[in-house]
Design a protein around this motif. Structure first.
Motif, PDB file in Angstrom:
ATOM      1  N   SER A   9     -11.628  -3.571  21.110  1.00 22.52           N
ATOM      2  CA  SER A   9     -12.451  -2.365  21.072  1.00 22.52           C
ATOM      3  C   SER A   9     -12.200  -1.465  22.271  1.00 22.52           C
ATOM      4  O   SER A   9     -12.751  -0.382  22.351  1.00 22.52           O
ATOM      5  CB  SER A   9     -13.929  -2.752  21.053  1.00 22.52           C
ATOM      6  N   GLU A  35     -14.667  -2.190  14.664  1.00 20.67           N
ATOM      7  CA  GLU A  35     -14.434  -0.915  15.337  1.00 20.67           C
ATOM      8  C   GLU A  35     -15.116  -0.853  16.703  1.00 20.67           C
ATOM      9  O   GLU A  35     -15.075   0.178  17.368  1.00 20.67           O
ATOM     10  CB  GLU A  35     -14.898   0.242  14.449  1.00 20.67           C
ATOM     11  N   ARG A 393     -14.521   0.349   7.773  1.00 22.81           N
ATOM     12  CA  ARG A 393     -13.837   0.626   9.041  1.00 22.81           C
ATOM     13  C   ARG A 393     -13.429   2.094   9.147  1.00 22.81           C
ATOM     14  O   ARG A 393     -13.496   2.686  10.228  1.00 22.81           O
ATOM     15  CB  ARG A 393     -12.602  -0.267   9.188  1.00 22.81           C
ATOM     16  N   LYS A 397     -14.870   4.171  12.187  1.00 24.31           N
ATOM     17  CA  LYS A 397     -13.944   4.779  13.146  1.00 24.31           C
ATOM     18  C   LYS A 397     -14.187   6.280  13.264  1.00 24.31           C
ATOM     19  O   LYS A 397     -14.137   6.857  14.359  1.00 24.31           O
ATOM     20  CB  LYS A 397     -12.498   4.521  12.752  1.00 24.31           C
ATOM     21  N   LYS A 400     -17.223   6.674  15.325  1.00 23.25           N
ATOM     22  CA  LYS A 400     -16.883   6.289  16.700  1.00 23.25           C
ATOM     23  C   LYS A 400     -16.123   7.415  17.405  1.00 23.25           C
ATOM     24  O   LYS A 400     -16.454   7.780  18.542  1.00 23.25           O
ATOM     25  CB  LYS A 400     -16.029   5.020  16.677  1.00 23.25           C
TER      26      LYS A 400
END
Length: 411
Positions: A9, A35, A393, A397, A400
């Motif tokens: 990560s 993630e 994911r 992502k 994120k």
């Protein structure tokens, strides 16, 4: 330490924190973990799903214990009714609240009572948001939520997510509440942390590299003070057209050492767009080609967990097997009456068999060492209810990157 070990990560403590609601068998939660999101809490009602979570990476929540500080730490899990869970202790500590809101009220296969269904748990997600004020929210649900008959209520869901602190009062009809929400949205907020910028998108998992055609609605919201109102969903990375080209020019067949099947590709296909490069859809063969055939009915393979045959596979009108050289059909939870062959595949010799639990887990993009608890039917139900890890994911992502200042997720 989790069974799969620490994830890459960029930091042992991860990229942020999260609370997982309606965690189920762990698809979206594991995607978030991969993630780099560190789970402060996971909540799930179903006992078999909770057993799966504990077997893999969860431990019973202890309010007196220190919160997880590393991605190596197990996820604190509350097994119980989300209505009875208080999130007040996590106020100001949560970056993302995520969850696949239970689909039964909206599913085409269910009674589709929608807002009148007691299993409608959107209000509990809103309550968690009010109690924690997360930076972002990720919610997943079935395509049925977008049906015309539910559109007024869906608009209401989005409005309530935009202004979750404008609460519905006891005895108030949802339509009347929605009028108050619409009125509130016309007024500039005095506190930006009580408002959210909301986007939603209907996506096909196959378009993001999952070997399964699975249409789902994702809702992503960012707290308004973050200035992310221009955020967009990530672009698709795979396409059916690219699969057709790969099969027509022979690349696909060479890779799998198979004779071409002209029946799979239309006689005339459009050219690929060089401005929008896409990878070919992943097929069921792509997903399971490195796996051995199951060695017998109800006989576990010695090298592969949950990989055993099951008797009784059938084929008839409306119940046709999966084609190895196409993405799999939507994996269902087994509560929709007679399935349409979603867990049956046709082998290269023309015979049919049931897919093993591990093969279905591959189609749902779970890691091979993810263990599912309960009898076969319960394992399949957990998989059918899950968010494919690969699709989760992609969304995790994108969120994120946005929270890290990456701007738009789309190109």
């Amino acid at each position: 330490m989790t069974k799969r070990g620490k994830q890459a990560s960029g930091s042992p403590s991860g990229v942020g924190t999260s609370i997982e609601l309606f965690t189920g068998g762990g698809g979206l939660a594991w995607a978030m973990h991969e993630e780099g999101f560190r789970h402060l809490l996971a909540v799930e009602f179903d006992k078999r799903a909770c057993a799966t979570l504990r077997e893999n990476t969860a431990v019973a929540y202890d309010p007196a214990a220190d919160q997880p500080m590393s991605l190596d730490d197990k996820w604190p899990l509350i097994e119980g009714d989300v209505h009875q869970v208080s999130f007040a202790n996590f106020a100001g500590k949560v970056d993302v609240v995520a969850g696949g809101v239970p689909c039964q009220p909206w599913s085409l296969g269910g009674a589709h009572k929608g807002y009148d269904d007691p299993r409608n748990l959107w209000p509990e997600l809103f309550r968690c948001v009010r109690e924690t004020r997360p930076k972002a929210i990720i919610a997943e649900n079935v395509k049925g939520l977008l049906r015309a008959s539910f559109k007024p209520y869906y608009d209401y869901i989005l409005n309530e997510l935009r202004v979750p602190f404008e609460q519905r009062v006891e005895g108030e009809d949802w339509a009347d509440h929605n009028k108050r929400l619409e009125k509130a949205l016309k007024v500039a907020p005095s506190d930006l942390t009580e408002r959210y910028d909301v986007k939603y998108k209907l996506v096909n998992a196959a378009d993001y590299g999952v070997p399964q055609q699975r249409w789902r609605v994702f809702v992503v919201a960012f707290r308004k003070d973050l200035g992310l109102s221009e955020w967009e969903f990530p672009d698709e990375t795979h396409s059916e057209l690219a699969l057709w080209h790969s099969q027509k020019n022979g690349d696909y067949w060479k890779r799998h050492r198979r004779e071409p099947r002209p029946d799979l590709v239309p006689d005339v296909i459009p050219p690929l767009d060089p401005k929008k490069p896409r990878e070919p859809w992943k097929t069921l063969r792509d997903a399971i080609c490195d796996m051995p055939e199951p060695i017998g009915d109800k006989v576990e393979h010695p090298d592969w967990k949950h990989h055993y045959g099951w008797p009784g596979a059938r084929e008839y009108v409306g119940h046709t097997p999966n084609d190895l050289d196409r993405p799999a059909k939507t994996v269902k939870a087994g509560v929709h009456g007679v399935p349409g062959g979603e867990t049956v595949l046709r082998k290269d010799d023309g015979s049919i068999r049931y897919m093993t639990v591990r093969e279905v887990a591959r189609v749902m993009t779970f890691p091979d060492d993810w263990e599912l608890m309960g009898p076969r039917g319960e394992q399949m139900r957990q998989l059918g209810n899950a968010v494919p890890v690969g699709l989760g994911r992609v969304m995790a992502k994108a969120v994120k990157d946005a929270l890290a200042g990456g701007g738009k997720a789309g190109s």
